[in-house]
Scaffold this active site. Sequence first.
Site, PDB file in Angstrom:
ATOM      1  N   TYR A 153      28.394  63.940  31.548  1.00 39.77           N
ATOM      2  CA  TYR A 153      27.384  63.501  32.708  1.00 39.77           C
ATOM      3  C   TYR A 153      27.385  62.261  32.915  1.00 39.77           C
ATOM      4  O   TYR A 153      27.261  61.644  33.971  1.00 39.77           O
ATOM      5  CB  TYR A 153      25.951  64.223  32.266  1.00 39.77           C
ATOM      6  CG  TYR A 153      25.055  63.970  33.317  1.00 39.77           C
ATOM      7  CD1 TYR A 153      24.965  64.668  34.433  1.00 39.77           C
ATOM      8  CD2 TYR A 153      23.973  62.854  33.240  1.00 39.77           C
ATOM      9  CE1 TYR A 153      24.015  64.636  35.227  1.00 39.77           C
ATOM     10  CE2 TYR A 153      23.175  62.947  34.214  1.00 39.77           C
ATOM     11  CZ  TYR A 153      23.050  63.557  35.366  1.00 39.77           C
ATOM     12  OH  TYR A 153      22.170  63.348  36.421  1.00 39.77           O
ATOM     13  N   LYS A 157      28.109  60.171  36.428  1.00 43.20           N
ATOM     14  CA  LYS A 157      27.273  59.263  37.260  1.00 43.20           C
ATOM     15  C   LYS A 157      27.945  57.592  37.465  1.00 43.20           C
ATOM     16  O   LYS A 157      27.410  56.992  38.401  1.00 43.20           O
ATOM     17  CB  LYS A 157      26.054  59.075  36.460  1.00 43.20           C
ATOM     18  CG  LYS A 157      25.477  60.566  36.402  1.00 43.20           C
ATOM     19  CD  LYS A 157      24.696  60.907  37.955  1.00 43.20           C
ATOM     20  CE  LYS A 157      25.572  62.232  38.458  1.00 43.20           C
ATOM     21  NZ  LYS A 157      25.357  62.507  39.858  1.00 43.20           N
TER      22      LYS A 157
END
Length: 256
Positions: A153, A157
């Site tokens: 994750y 990002k």
Amino acid sequence: MARILITGSSDGLGQMAAKLLVAEGHQVVLHARNAARAEHAMTQVPGAETVLAGDLASIAETRALAGRINALGAFDAMIHNAAVGYQEPKRIATVDGLPHVFAVNALAPYILTALVTPPKRLVYISSKLHQHGDISLDDLRWEQRPWDGTQAYSDSKLHNALLAFAVARRWPGVLSNSLEPGWVPTKMGGASAPDDLNLAPRTQAWLAAGIDPATQLTGGYFYHQRPAVALKAARDIAIQERFLSACALLSGVVMP
């Protein structure tokens, strides 16, 4: 008033941003993963212009979605909001054999950016966790590394910030910015998240509307409508270009 498309706007921060923008009088087009969620999205955001369905985990569906967006005509802004979280306990492969988190969070925004007629403003939702993203960009497919959902994750990002800054550099006629909404108690963030949920959708809506003179810049990074500090490596041109090249190789879509 602006015409704005928001990916992943059937719930969460995407839906909240859509409601804010509709209340301000903007034309808002929603997006959801499938037809059932699309129908739900329209009931949750009264006043939205329409909704488009497309599963961003699939390269083919994302490409088809780009075509449907273009068929609707010109947009003033697009918010790349759709994302999945870090709770996936194992590497979940998409129909294309890619990690689900990477496909939805990073590759889909790349494909849509490359294929949708550029609007005046592009907004990419990053996270403070991008600071922990892997700047080597090695093993984007997560075939060599042991799976780590939080790292995957965080990487995605970082990819969002890299994409926003690369577009700002490559496309001087488009205002391309990214932001972190904060760790807030959404379905993704969890009930214990400490940040203010009411503030979380405001920066992306503010940037997409483009009314405030403070939004008339490109290559910015924001938190709660104020400039914030992005990871220094995210502004490295060589790293940006490596990311774009990797996405082109994986998707078959070349960034103009």
